[in-house]
Design a protein around this motif. Structure first.
Motif, PDB file in Angstrom:
ATOM      1  N   ARG A  16      52.039  47.554   8.710  1.00  0.00           N
ATOM      2  CA  ARG A  16      53.090  47.094   7.799  1.00  0.00           C
ATOM      3  C   ARG A  16      52.533  46.106   6.780  1.00  0.00           C
ATOM      4  N   GLN A  17      51.758  45.141   7.250  1.00  0.00           N
ATOM      5  CA  GLN A  17      51.253  44.108   6.351  1.00  0.00           C
ATOM      6  C   GLN A  17      50.189  44.660   5.397  1.00  0.00           C
ATOM      7  N   ILE A  18      49.311  45.518   5.902  1.00  0.00           N
ATOM      8  CA  ILE A  18      48.248  46.072   5.053  1.00  0.00           C
ATOM      9  C   ILE A  18      48.838  46.934   3.946  1.00  0.00           C
ATOM     10  N   GLU A  19      49.898  47.665   4.238  1.00  0.00           N
ATOM     11  CA  GLU A  19      50.525  48.498   3.200  1.00  0.00           C
ATOM     12  C   GLU A  19      51.118  47.632   2.087  1.00  0.00           C
ATOM     13  N   CYS A  21      49.935  44.595   1.306  1.00  0.00           N
ATOM     14  CA  CYS A  21      48.746  44.075   0.608  1.00  0.00           C
ATOM     15  C   CYS A  21      48.162  45.122  -0.335  1.00  0.00           C
ATOM     16  N   ASN A  22      48.156  46.350   0.107  1.00  0.00           N
ATOM     17  CA  ASN A  22      47.561  47.419  -0.696  1.00  0.00           C
ATOM     18  C   ASN A  22      48.373  47.675  -1.952  1.00  0.00           C
ATOM     19  N   ALA A  23      49.653  47.346  -1.902  1.00  0.00           N
ATOM     20  CA  ALA A  23      50.491  47.494  -3.091  1.00  0.00           C
ATOM     21  C   ALA A  23      50.292  46.315  -4.048  1.00  0.00           C
ATOM     22  N   CYS A  24      49.980  45.145  -3.494  1.00  0.00           N
ATOM     23  CA  CYS A  24      49.818  43.944  -4.317  1.00  0.00           C
ATOM     24  C   CYS A  24      48.407  43.837  -4.900  1.00  0.00           C
ATOM     25  N   ARG A  25      47.420  43.804  -4.031  1.00  0.00           N
ATOM     26  CA  ARG A  25      45.997  43.750  -4.389  1.00  0.00           C
ATOM     27  C   ARG A  25      45.586  42.477  -5.137  1.00  0.00           C
ATOM     28  N   TYR A  26      46.330  41.416  -4.978  1.00  0.00           N
ATOM     29  CA  TYR A  26      45.947  40.147  -5.605  1.00  0.00           C
ATOM     30  C   TYR A  26      44.623  39.623  -5.042  1.00  0.00           C
ATOM     31  N   CYS A  27      44.375  39.897  -3.749  1.00  0.00           N
ATOM     32  CA  CYS A  27      43.197  39.340  -3.064  1.00  0.00           C
ATOM     33  C   CYS A  27      42.020  40.316  -3.040  1.00  0.00           C
ATOM     34  N   GLU A  28      41.994  41.272  -3.947  1.00  0.00           N
ATOM     35  CA  GLU A  28      41.028  42.375  -3.863  1.00  0.00           C
ATOM     36  C   GLU A  28      39.578  41.918  -3.830  1.00  0.00           C
ATOM     37  N   GLY A  29      39.239  40.814  -4.472  1.00  0.00           N
ATOM     38  CA  GLY A  29      37.846  40.390  -4.517  1.00  0.00           C
ATOM     39  C   GLY A  29      37.449  39.393  -3.445  1.00  0.00           C
ATOM     40  N   PHE A  30      38.355  39.097  -2.509  1.00  0.00           N
ATOM     41  CA  PHE A  30      38.084  38.029  -1.547  1.00  0.00           C
ATOM     42  C   PHE A  30      36.988  38.385  -0.548  1.00  0.00           C
ATOM     43  N   CYS A  31      37.016  39.577   0.018  1.00  0.00           N
ATOM     44  CA  CYS A  31      36.045  39.970   1.048  1.00  0.00           C
ATOM     45  C   CYS A  31      36.031  41.484   1.143  1.00  0.00           C
ATOM     46  N   ALA A  36      38.112  47.867   0.836  1.00  0.00           N
ATOM     47  CA  ALA A  36      38.147  48.972   1.800  1.00  0.00           C
ATOM     48  C   ALA A  36      39.546  49.542   1.955  1.00  0.00           C
ATOM     49  N   MET A  37      40.562  48.683   1.888  1.00  0.00           N
ATOM     50  CA  MET A  37      41.926  49.180   2.110  1.00  0.00           C
ATOM     51  C   MET A  37      42.438  50.031   0.943  1.00  0.00           C
ATOM     52  N   THR A  38      41.770  49.944  -0.221  1.00  0.00           N
ATOM     53  CA  THR A  38      42.260  50.692  -1.384  1.00  0.00           C
ATOM     54  C   THR A  38      41.896  52.168  -1.337  1.00  0.00           C
ATOM     55  N   ARG A  39      41.143  52.597  -0.328  1.00  0.00           N
ATOM     56  CA  ARG A  39      40.757  54.017  -0.236  1.00  0.00           C
ATOM     57  C   ARG A  39      41.928  54.923   0.114  1.00  0.00           C
ATOM     58  N   GLN A  40      42.916  54.376   0.803  1.00  0.00           N
ATOM     59  CA  GLN A  40      44.048  55.205   1.185  1.00  0.00           C
ATOM     60  C   GLN A  40      45.327  54.395   1.111  1.00  0.00           C
ATOM     61  N   LYS A  41      46.443  55.114   1.118  1.00  0.00           N
ATOM     62  CA  LYS A  41      47.742  54.461   1.091  1.00  0.00           C
ATOM     63  C   LYS A  41      48.410  54.497   2.458  1.00  0.00           C
ATOM     64  N   ALA A  42      47.947  55.408   3.328  1.00  0.00           N
ATOM     65  CA  ALA A  42      48.433  55.472   4.704  1.00  0.00           C
ATOM     66  C   ALA A  42      47.260  55.163   5.622  1.00  0.00           C
ATOM     67  N   PHE A  43      47.508  54.397   6.685  1.00  0.00           N
ATOM     68  CA  PHE A  43      46.436  53.878   7.521  1.00  0.00           C
ATOM     69  C   PHE A  43      46.589  54.348   8.963  1.00  0.00           C
ATOM     70  N   ALA A  44      45.584  55.112   9.424  1.00  0.00           N
ATOM     71  CA  ALA A  44      45.539  55.512  10.821  1.00  0.00           C
ATOM     72  C   ALA A  44      45.088  54.327  11.668  1.00  0.00           C
ATOM     73  N   ILE A  77      47.880  38.032   7.262  1.00  0.00           N
ATOM     74  CA  ILE A  77      46.795  38.995   7.442  1.00  0.00           C
ATOM     75  C   ILE A  77      45.698  38.471   8.372  1.00  0.00           C
ATOM     76  N   PRO A  78      45.253  37.216   8.245  1.00  0.00           N
ATOM     77  CA  PRO A  78      44.203  36.753   9.166  1.00  0.00           C
ATOM     78  C   PRO A  78      44.601  36.863  10.637  1.00  0.00           C
ATOM     79  N   ALA A  79      45.842  36.503  10.961  1.00  0.00           N
ATOM     80  CA  ALA A  79      46.278  36.517  12.358  1.00  0.00           C
ATOM     81  C   ALA A  79      46.436  37.941  12.880  1.00  0.00           C
ATOM     82  N   VAL A  80      47.052  38.803  12.083  1.00  0.00           N
ATOM     83  CA  VAL A  80      47.314  40.149  12.598  1.00  0.00           C
ATOM     84  C   VAL A  80      46.020  40.949  12.715  1.00  0.00           C
TER      85      VAL A  80
END
Length: 363
Positions: A16-19, A21-31, A36-44, A77-80
């Motif tokens: 839930r949280q990664i989806e 984040c993937n829509a926002c992408r404000y933190c894209e350059g952090f680490c 890596a999360m931008t490769r897909q929109k659904a996460f197995a 995100i850090p905790a989850v």
């Protein structure tokens, strides 16, 4: 209206949280996590395991996020990712039951095991060998080899099996030398603790960027590698060159081992200090004790090794031999179960990431 998240598992909550984040992408350059999360929109589940093990828990994304509580998205995100990461170690570890026990009761397990093994090695020192100098005047070399070789190799074999299962779970592809070198370069620089801007991370203070955690990690890692190289050089000198311990101050084992031990003590003390200052709600709070036990155990291994060398020729050698060997044995035996395994998983995650296609920016 706040979302009811009480029925979600860690993996479901991470999804839930990664989806979001993937829509926002404000933190894209952090680490490494955010590109890596931008490769897909659904996460197995395997995708989330990979993202979790790429995360270094620097916490910069949390303090930069506009969707943390009291926002209804309640992102952390850090905790989850820390929880998913720990669950992956527990799930893939062998034996699983012991892994779960150590993660939650790490201080007690490591402490009791260290005490029991210290008594065991103390009893062995009473059976003094007929010959030997220094360290080996109290415990015969062959006795130590017979005890420690299986205690070192068996945990490594268990870790190798768990990494094989991890590779399958995250869909790791064919490994090339370039992928390994790229991952090692990232580890050597601790690139993912830079916060993406080169000023460090916010681990212990949300209002201040700092490289202290990165520096303490490097001191611990490079100190450990120096101590390992010291032991390896002593092994070569003993078996290949016939040069038996104890070794003089300006020999290779001492030149490598003494600075390595000092670096580990400083690094471990610094990491423990930062962990006490950091917000436990931004990590996997249920395994705080196990993580702290791991840091203290590494620090104690280095400290007792230095103390043993400093006590050469005194009556303190025998008890310090027992204490030092007990801590080393505990470190070896708990390697597949403790946070020691995070280094293996994180390197594997970085190798897997290096082998994946570079995400392309969306139009």
């Amino acid at each position: 209206m706040s979302l009811d998240l009480t029925s979600l598992t860690a993996t479901e909550e991470a999804r839930r949280q990664i989806e979001i984040c993937n829509a926002c992408r404000y933190c894209e350059g952090f680490c490494a996590v955010f590109p890596a999360m931008t490769r897909q929109k659904a996460f197995a589940d395997g995708d989330l395991t990979q993202l979790a093990n790429l995360c270094h828990n620097c916490r910069g994304c949390y303090y930069a996020c506009q969707y943390t509580e009291p926002h209804e998205f309640a992102l952390n995100i850090p905790a989850v990712l820390a929880e998913v990461r720990v669950e992956s170690w527990e799930r893939l570890a062998r034996p699983q039951a012991l892994a779960r026990l150590f993660q939650t009761q790490g201080v007690a397990v490591a402490g009791l095991l260290a005490i029991a093994l210290a008594w065991f090695f103390w009893a062995l020192t009473a059976l003094r060998p007929e010959s030997g100098a220094g360290f080996y005047a109290h415990l015969a070399h062959n006795t130590l080899v017979a005890i420690f070789v299986p205690a070192f190799l068996l945990p490594l074999a268990l870790i190798a099996l768990s990494l094989r299962d991890y590779w399958r779970e995250v869909g790791g592809g064919r490994v090339r030398l370039a992928h390994i070198l790229q991952a090692l370069h990232s580890v050597a620089r601790m690139k993912n603790l830079s916060g993406g801007h080169g000023e460090g991370c916010n681990f212990e203070n949300g209002d201040r960027f700092s490289d202290r955690r990165r520096v303490f990690h490097q001191l611990m890692m490079y100190g450990f590698l120096l101590c390992f190289a010291s032991t390896a050089s002593g092994t070569v000198m003993h078996y290949a060159l016939g040069w038996q311990a104890p070794y003089p101050l300006f020999s290779l084992p001492k030149i490598l081992g003494i600075p390595g031990g000092v670096m580990m003590v400083i690094g471990g003390g610094g990491l423990a200090w930062l962990k006490l200052r950091a917000d436990p709600a931004l990590g996997a709070a249920r395994v705080w004790g196990g993580e702290m036990a791991f840091i203290l155990l590494l620090t104690l291994v280095a400290f007792t090794g230095l103390a043993l060398y400093a006590a050469t020729g005194t009556p303190l050698v025998a008890p310090l031999v027992a204490i030092h060997l007990a801590n080393v044995m505990v470190l070896f035996l708990l390697m597949p179960l403790s946070k020691m395994v995070h280094g293996f998983y994180r390197l594997t995650a970085l190798v897997a990431e290096a082998g994946k296609p570079t995400p392309k920016p969306e139009d």
